[in-house]
Write a protein that holds these residues in place. Structure first.
Motif, PDB file in Angstrom:
ATOM      1  N   GLU A 230      22.554   6.436 -44.284  1.00  0.00           N
ATOM      2  CA  GLU A 230      22.440   7.446 -43.233  1.00  0.00           C
ATOM      3  C   GLU A 230      20.998   7.901 -43.065  1.00  0.00           C
ATOM      4  O   GLU A 230      20.524   8.087 -41.942  1.00  0.00           O
ATOM      5  CB  GLU A 230      23.334   8.641 -43.558  1.00  0.00           C
TER       6      GLU A 230
ATOM      7  N   ALA B 189      19.244   5.219 -41.188  1.00  0.00           N
ATOM      8  CA  ALA B 189      19.654   5.189 -39.781  1.00  0.00           C
ATOM      9  C   ALA B 189      18.975   6.307 -38.991  1.00  0.00           C
ATOM     10  O   ALA B 189      18.483   6.085 -37.876  1.00  0.00           O
ATOM     11  CB  ALA B 189      21.177   5.318 -39.680  1.00  0.00           C
ATOM     12  N   ILE B 190      18.919   7.513 -39.570  1.00  0.00           N
ATOM     13  CA  ILE B 190      18.271   8.635 -38.874  1.00  0.00           C
ATOM     14  C   ILE B 190      16.775   8.380 -38.755  1.00  0.00           C
ATOM     15  O   ILE B 190      16.159   8.677 -37.723  1.00  0.00           O
ATOM     16  CB  ILE B 190      18.560   9.962 -39.596  1.00  0.00           C
TER      17      ILE B 190
ATOM     18  N   LEU C  48      16.268   6.039 -35.971  1.00  0.00           N
ATOM     19  CA  LEU C  48      16.502   6.748 -34.704  1.00  0.00           C
ATOM     20  C   LEU C  48      15.263   7.540 -34.295  1.00  0.00           C
ATOM     21  O   LEU C  48      14.847   7.502 -33.127  1.00  0.00           O
ATOM     22  CB  LEU C  48      17.710   7.673 -34.860  1.00  0.00           C
TER      23      LEU C  48
ATOM     24  N   PRO D 260      20.525  10.756 -29.958  1.00  0.00           N
ATOM     25  CA  PRO D 260      21.204  11.406 -31.082  1.00  0.00           C
ATOM     26  C   PRO D 260      22.656  11.778 -30.767  1.00  0.00           C
ATOM     27  O   PRO D 260      23.504  11.748 -31.667  1.00  0.00           O
ATOM     28  CB  PRO D 260      20.356  12.658 -31.331  1.00  0.00           C
TER      29      PRO D 260
ATOM     30  N   TYR E 250      24.637   8.644 -31.223  1.00  0.00           N
ATOM     31  CA  TYR E 250      24.743   8.419 -32.667  1.00  0.00           C
ATOM     32  C   TYR E 250      25.826   9.311 -33.270  1.00  0.00           C
ATOM     33  O   TYR E 250      26.637   8.861 -34.099  1.00  0.00           O
ATOM     34  CB  TYR E 250      23.399   8.698 -33.337  1.00  0.00           C
ATOM     35  N   SER E 251      25.848  10.588 -32.848  1.00  0.00           N
ATOM     36  CA  SER E 251      26.825  11.538 -33.380  1.00  0.00           C
ATOM     37  C   SER E 251      28.249  11.109 -33.051  1.00  0.00           C
ATOM     38  O   SER E 251      29.152  11.204 -33.891  1.00  0.00           O
ATOM     39  CB  SER E 251      26.554  12.934 -32.817  1.00  0.00           C
TER      40      SER E 251
ATOM     41  N   THR F 233      29.089   7.618 -35.038  1.00  0.00           N
ATOM     42  CA  THR F 233      29.200   7.722 -36.497  1.00  0.00           C
ATOM     43  C   THR F 233      30.104   8.858 -36.962  1.00  0.00           C
ATOM     44  O   THR F 233      30.523   8.878 -38.124  1.00  0.00           O
ATOM     45  CB  THR F 233      27.814   7.928 -37.135  1.00  0.00           C
TER      46      THR F 233
END
Length: 230
Positions: free
Chosen positions: A7, A10-11, A14, A48, A51-52, A55
């Motif tokens: 995670e 991944a962030i 991003l 984002p 993404y939210s 995931t």
């Protein structure tokens, strides 16, 4: 442990990819300010958000629900405003306001007629977008899944790097470099105050007043006000 590490990676990707997209927009596409602002909302908020959803990890959760109030950040914001105006007086001889005005006109279609609207957007809306992205996601969310030092550097570093394309050519190279260093230090400071409150209200208000200071200089540049001794 592995999922947390994934995670964090991944962030990080991003954040870096989003900054790369905005850099490409600024340096290659070079749209007018309205279009650039739409790109920024799509990139800093839209990506984002996707993404939210994908995931199930809400990157925006709790970013305004911490313990910061209004009085202290507002007082600090006013102090930052005064400090930035004083700093501008000290370095004004190295800044060509006419060059900046021409670059805003030719590159972003920002003119005297629309400057006040642009200035209000930058101070109120753009500051909020940047705080959500650079402090809310790149720092607060990142700190939850990675080391504290890494989240500090990622947030402040990406915040400073993001401004390189914006500031390039606005003044002497030394002033631009000092401005980038100042943005990195400001990013670290914003992270510190948000780390205490665990939300972005504090840094948002301070960021807003910092942009008010920049736009006060813009008002002088476009002839709306006359700053003495300049």
């Amino acid at each position: 442990m592995k999922s947390v590490k994934n995670e964090a990676m991944a962030i990080s990707m991003l954040i870096l990819a989003s900054c790369g997209i905005i850099f490409f927009v600024d340096k290659v596409i070079m749209p007018v300010y309205l279009v650039k602002s739409i790109f920024k909302v799509i990139t800093f908020i839209g990506i984002p958000a996707v993404y939210s959803v994908v995931t199930g990890k809400n990157l925006f959760k709790g970013l305004f629900s911490g313990k910061s109030g209004i009085i202290r950040p507002a007082a600090l914001g006013i102090a930052i405003y005064i400090l930035m105006i004083i700093t501008f007086y000290l370095v004004a001889g190295f800044i060509d306001l006419e060059n900046i005005r021409q670059r805003l006109s030719s590159n972003l279609d920002v003119e005297r007629d629309n400057f006040i609207i642009v200035a209000l957007y930058i101070s109120i809306i753009n500051s909020l977008i940047e705080e959500i992205f650079f402090r809310g996601i790149a720092f607060i969310r990142m700190k939850e899944v990675s080391g504290r030092a890494y989240s500090y550097v990622l947030s402040a570093g990406s915040f400073a790097a993001y401004h390189v394309a914006i500031l390039e050519g606005w003044a002497d190279m030394l002033i631009v470099i000092l401005a980038i260093v100042g943005l990195f230090v400001s990013g670290l400071f914003f992270n510190y105050i948000d780390g205490y409150s665990q939300d972005i209200k504090f840094s948002y208000l301070v960021h807003m007043f910092a942009n008010f200071a920049i736009n006060t200089i813009g008002l002088h540049m476009y002839g709306f006000i006359d700053l003495p001794f300049l």
